[in-house]
Scaffold this motif. Structure first.
Motif, mmCIF file in Angstrom:
data_model
loop_
_atom_site.group_PDB
_atom_site.id
_atom_site.type_symbol
_atom_site.label_atom_id
_atom_site.label_comp_id
_atom_site.label_asym_id
_atom_site.label_seq_id
_atom_site.Cartn_x
_atom_site.Cartn_y
_atom_site.Cartn_z
ATOM 1 N N MET A 1 0.862 -1.184 0.000
ATOM 2 C CA MET A 1 0.000 0.000 0.000
ATOM 3 C C MET A 1 0.891 1.224 0.000
ATOM 4 S SD MET A 1 -3.003 0.967 2.699
ATOM 5 C CE MET A 1 -4.103 2.334 2.385
ATOM 6 N N PHE A 2 0.725 2.069 -1.010
ATOM 7 C CA PHE A 2 1.534 3.273 -1.105
ATOM 8 C C PHE A 2 1.031 4.334 -0.120
ATOM 9 C CE2 PHE A 2 2.002 1.204 -5.246
ATOM 10 C CZ PHE A 2 3.374 1.209 -5.373
ATOM 11 N N ARG A 3 1.973 5.232 0.222
ATOM 12 C CA ARG A 3 1.636 6.301 1.164
ATOM 13 C C ARG A 3 0.568 7.216 0.548
ATOM 14 N NH1 ARG A 3 4.522 7.893 5.384
ATOM 15 N NH2 ARG A 3 6.356 6.769 4.575
ATOM 16 N N GLY A 4 -0.366 7.644 1.413
ATOM 17 C CA GLY A 4 -1.414 8.557 0.956
ATOM 18 C C GLY A 4 -2.704 7.876 0.579
ATOM 19 N N ARG A 5 -2.728 6.535 0.611
ATOM 20 C CA ARG A 5 -3.958 5.829 0.282
ATOM 21 C C ARG A 5 -4.949 5.954 1.426
ATOM 22 N NH1 ARG A 5 -4.012 4.999 -5.156
ATOM 23 N NH2 ARG A 5 -2.019 4.116 -5.870
ATOM 24 N N ALA A 6 -6.239 5.836 1.109
ATOM 25 C CA ALA A 6 -7.283 6.006 2.112
ATOM 26 C C ALA A 6 -7.295 4.828 3.078
ATOM 27 C CB ALA A 6 -8.639 6.131 1.430
ATOM 28 N N GLY A 7 -7.491 5.120 4.366
ATOM 29 C CA GLY A 7 -7.650 4.096 5.383
ATOM 30 C C GLY A 7 -6.372 3.627 6.013
ATOM 31 N N GLN A 8 -5.279 4.372 5.850
ATOM 32 C CA GLN A 8 -4.029 3.925 6.447
ATOM 33 C C GLN A 8 -4.090 3.915 7.973
ATOM 34 O OE1 GLN A 8 -0.717 6.184 4.996
ATOM 35 N NE2 GLN A 8 -0.898 5.434 2.872
ATOM 36 N N GLU A 9 -4.999 4.729 8.554
ATOM 37 C CA GLU A 9 -5.089 4.785 10.012
ATOM 38 C C GLU A 9 -5.601 3.478 10.609
ATOM 39 O OE1 GLU A 9 -8.875 6.678 8.298
ATOM 40 O OE2 GLU A 9 -6.713 6.678 7.895
ATOM 41 N N TYR A 10 -6.196 2.635 9.757
ATOM 42 C CA TYR A 10 -6.707 1.361 10.267
ATOM 43 C C TYR A 10 -5.667 0.246 10.202
ATOM 44 C CZ TYR A 10 -11.110 3.843 9.599
ATOM 45 O OH TYR A 10 -12.103 4.764 9.660
ATOM 46 N N LEU A 11 -4.500 0.517 9.715
ATOM 47 C CA LEU A 11 -3.470 -0.523 9.575
ATOM 48 C C LEU A 11 -2.726 -0.661 10.900
ATOM 49 C CD1 LEU A 11 -2.079 0.283 6.001
ATOM 50 C CD2 LEU A 11 -3.816 -1.376 6.684
ATOM 51 N N ASP A 13 -1.702 -3.634 14.133
ATOM 52 C CA ASP A 13 -1.586 -5.063 14.425
ATOM 53 C C ASP A 13 -2.857 -5.571 15.105
ATOM 54 O OD1 ASP A 13 0.916 -5.087 13.366
ATOM 55 O OD2 ASP A 13 1.959 -4.857 15.285
ATOM 56 N N GLY A 14 -3.399 -6.635 14.578
ATOM 57 C CA GLY A 14 -4.586 -7.240 15.152
ATOM 58 C C GLY A 14 -5.871 -6.639 14.658
ATOM 59 N N GLN A 15 -5.799 -5.627 13.800
ATOM 60 C CA GLN A 15 -7.012 -4.978 13.287
ATOM 61 C C GLN A 15 -7.522 -5.750 12.069
ATOM 62 O OE1 GLN A 15 -8.560 -2.196 14.582
ATOM 63 N NE2 GLN A 15 -10.210 -2.515 13.100
ATOM 64 N N GLU A 16 -8.821 -6.108 12.125
ATOM 65 C CA GLU A 16 -9.433 -6.793 10.988
ATOM 66 C C GLU A 16 -9.949 -5.739 10.021
ATOM 67 O OE1 GLU A 16 -12.879 -10.169 10.057
ATOM 68 O OE2 GLU A 16 -12.592 -9.360 12.072
ATOM 69 N N ILE A 17 -9.505 -5.865 8.768
ATOM 70 C CA ILE A 17 -9.837 -4.823 7.797
ATOM 71 C C ILE A 17 -10.388 -5.442 6.537
ATOM 72 C CG2 ILE A 17 -8.059 -3.239 8.680
ATOM 73 C CD1 ILE A 17 -6.353 -4.064 6.250
ATOM 74 N N LEU A 18 -10.947 -4.610 5.713
ATOM 75 C CA LEU A 18 -11.322 -4.926 4.345
ATOM 76 C C LEU A 18 -10.427 -4.107 3.445
ATOM 77 C CD1 LEU A 18 -15.236 -4.882 4.495
ATOM 78 C CD2 LEU A 18 -13.732 -6.884 4.431
ATOM 79 N N ALA A 19 -9.661 -4.771 2.590
ATOM 80 C CA ALA A 19 -8.724 -4.085 1.714
ATOM 81 C C ALA A 19 -9.139 -4.313 0.276
ATOM 82 C CB ALA A 19 -7.308 -4.596 1.929
ATOM 83 N N GLY A 20 -9.080 -3.274 -0.515
ATOM 84 C CA GLY A 20 -9.423 -3.360 -1.939
ATOM 85 C C GLY A 20 -8.245 -2.936 -2.781
ATOM 86 N N GLY A 21 -7.967 -3.672 -3.861
ATOM 87 C CA GLY A 21 -6.853 -3.316 -4.719
ATOM 88 C C GLY A 21 -6.676 -4.344 -5.825
ATOM 89 N N ASN A 33 1.318 -10.749 -5.133
ATOM 90 C CA ASN A 33 1.378 -9.395 -4.511
ATOM 91 C C ASN A 33 0.022 -8.701 -4.654
ATOM 92 O OD1 ASN A 33 4.116 -9.571 -3.814
ATOM 93 N ND2 ASN A 33 4.705 -9.001 -5.911
ATOM 94 N N MET A 34 -0.313 -7.911 -3.615
ATOM 95 C CA MET A 34 -1.564 -7.126 -3.648
ATOM 96 C C MET A 34 -1.233 -5.652 -3.454
ATOM 97 S SD MET A 34 -4.976 -7.397 -1.272
ATOM 98 C CE MET A 34 -6.392 -6.370 -1.633
ATOM 99 N N GLN A 35 -1.611 -4.855 -4.436
ATOM 100 C CA GLN A 35 -1.469 -3.404 -4.325
ATOM 101 C C GLN A 35 -2.793 -2.852 -3.789
ATOM 102 O OE1 GLN A 35 -0.291 -1.821 -8.094
ATOM 103 N NE2 GLN A 35 1.727 -2.824 -8.069
ATOM 104 N N VAL A 36 -2.787 -2.385 -2.503
ATOM 105 C CA VAL A 36 -4.013 -1.954 -1.822
ATOM 106 C C VAL A 36 -4.326 -0.518 -2.198
ATOM 107 C CG1 VAL A 36 -5.136 -1.634 0.407
ATOM 108 C CG2 VAL A 36 -3.554 -3.548 0.045
ATOM 109 N N ALA A 37 -5.547 -0.244 -2.596
ATOM 110 C CA ALA A 37 -5.999 1.113 -2.947
ATOM 111 C C ALA A 37 -6.718 1.781 -1.788
ATOM 112 C CB ALA A 37 -6.901 1.075 -4.171
ATOM 113 N N ALA A 38 -7.437 1.009 -0.954
ATOM 114 C CA ALA A 38 -8.180 1.588 0.164
ATOM 115 C C ALA A 38 -8.371 0.524 1.214
ATOM 116 C CB ALA A 38 -9.535 2.141 -0.288
ATOM 117 N N VAL A 39 -8.521 1.011 2.486
ATOM 118 C CA VAL A 39 -8.688 0.106 3.617
ATOM 119 C C VAL A 39 -9.870 0.587 4.437
ATOM 120 C CG1 VAL A 39 -7.676 -0.779 5.748
ATOM 121 C CG2 VAL A 39 -6.273 -0.557 3.697
ATOM 122 N N LEU A 40 -10.736 -0.340 4.854
ATOM 123 C CA LEU A 40 -11.841 -0.056 5.758
ATOM 124 C C LEU A 40 -11.838 -1.107 6.850
ATOM 125 C CD1 LEU A 40 -14.796 0.741 3.311
ATOM 126 C CD2 LEU A 40 -13.531 2.367 4.734
#
Length: 383
Positions: A1-11, A13-21, A33-40
């Protein structure tokens, strides 16, 4: 996941997320490899979609219009607070208001700030403060939390209650990174409940500084105004002093005029006295009485009182009245006879004094004889 993508505050340890990319595979080594565009966070997907839909709907209805937002009163007397009475938010708001502006009265409208019934209670608390009509401003506040914890402040019911409020509302929900629909509808948004209390109250320390500055400015203005008035008064005083007449000089002039007037009156009096004396002398010269005192007489006919100026005016035997300086005589006219040797000159009548019986006896006199003493012949009166 590159810097500046949406939802980086949810990254975390131990946080369950939904990642799209996008996934990429490398077959030789079997790597993916997975290039993440957004995290929720897990469970936030449906809520995020509902929040976006509700924001779009309320924005279309004008609930977020900046032109309808009202200013917060500068010096509120009563501040309404919509929050939980058991949380730390209520205590923080009290401390801030007491420190900044202790003149304001706090009126709490208690409500739940989390859970299924929180939306209904928050809306009811806002309406209750409006029904009382006592508060000058209302603070709607809650501490930080997850999207689910703050979801009651994103409800349509709370948004419409804040929009319908007749009292300006300051929203202080969550932390700086939390933005709710209540924040967008409120007249002012604060990042924290404490900041909301600061927005609703003036700082008394700053007020003291402003009051001191205003006092200094007023003192300076008044001193300047007084100085200008004093200068104006002094200027007017100097002008009056320059225009005050020289009383001593005027007194000397009055004395000079008085002396000149007295001298003129005396001179005029002397001239008038001389004129009067001259007129009196002339009048005396023309006075018949003075003429009589010099030995002359006035002869009148007794019959009509006419004055004789010629002997021909009287016939023999006519009664005459002779006026003298010291009295009068009565006489009878008579003409003496003419002498043969006399010339044609008229002969004056000789009049004798009146006897005791009132009859005068004429005595003829010859021409050339010496005149006997007696009254002078009658003359024409001067007046």
């Amino acid at each position: 996941m590159f810097r500046g993508r949406a939802g980086q505050e949810y990254l975390e340890d131990g946080q369950e997320i939904l990642a799209g990319g996008n996934f990429t595979f490398y077959p030789p080594s079997g790597e993916a490899n997975m290039q993440v565009a957004a995290v929720l966070p897990v469970g936030a997907g449906a809520l995020a979609l509902e929040l976006a839909r509700l924001r779009q709907q309320l924005a279309a209805e004008g609930l977020f219009d900046p032109s309808r937002k009202r200013p917060v009163p500068v010096f509120p007397r009563v501040i309404g607070v919509v929050t939980s009475p058991s949380g730390a938010v209520w205590q923080d708001i009290q401390n801030v208001v007491l420190r900044r502006y202790p003149l304001a009265e706090l009126r709490l409208s208690p409500t739940a700030v989390q859970g299924d019934i929180a939306s209904e209670q928050i809306a009811a608390a806002v309406r209750s403060l409006n029904d009382e009509g006592v508060a000058d401003v209302i603070i709607v506040a809650r501490g930080g939390g997850s999207l689910e914890d703050l979801w009651c402040f994103n409800s349509e019911e709370v948004a419409r209650a804040i929009f319908a409020s007749g009292i300006p509302i300051v929203s202080g929900v969550g932390h700086e990174t939390d933005t709710t629909i209540a924040d967008d509808v409120a007249d002012r948004r604060a990042p924290t409940p404490s900041a909301a209390a600061e927005l609703a109250t003036p700082d008394r320390n700053q007020l003291m500084v402003d009051i001191y500055g205003a006092r200094q400015q007023m003192t300076s203005l008044m001193a300047g105004h007084v100085d200008r008035l004093r200068s104006s008064v002094l200027s007017q005083q100097q002008r009056l002093q320059r225009r005050v007449p020289d009383v001593a000089s005027l007194r000397r002039r009055v004395d000079e005029y008085a002396e000149r007037a007295t001298s003129s009156i005396r001179h005029r009096h002397a001239l008038t006295g001389r004129d009067v004396a001259s007129l009196a002398s002339k009048l005396g010269a023309l006075n018949p009485a003075d003429t009589l005192r010099r030995g002359y007489a006035v002869v009148r006919l007794s019959e009509d009182g006419s004055v004789l100026t010629s002997p021909d005016q009287a016939t023999d035997g006519v009664r005459l009245d002779i006026s003298l300086a010291n009295g009068a005589l009565s006489a009878t006219a008579g003409h003496p006879p003419r002498s043969p040797s006399s010339d044609d000159a008229p002969i004056h009548t000789q009049v004798s004094p009146v006897a005791s019986d009132g009859v005068a006896s004429p005595t003829p006199r010859k021409r050339g004889s010496r005149r006997s003493p007696g009254p002078p012949p009658a003359m024409k009166p001067l007046l």
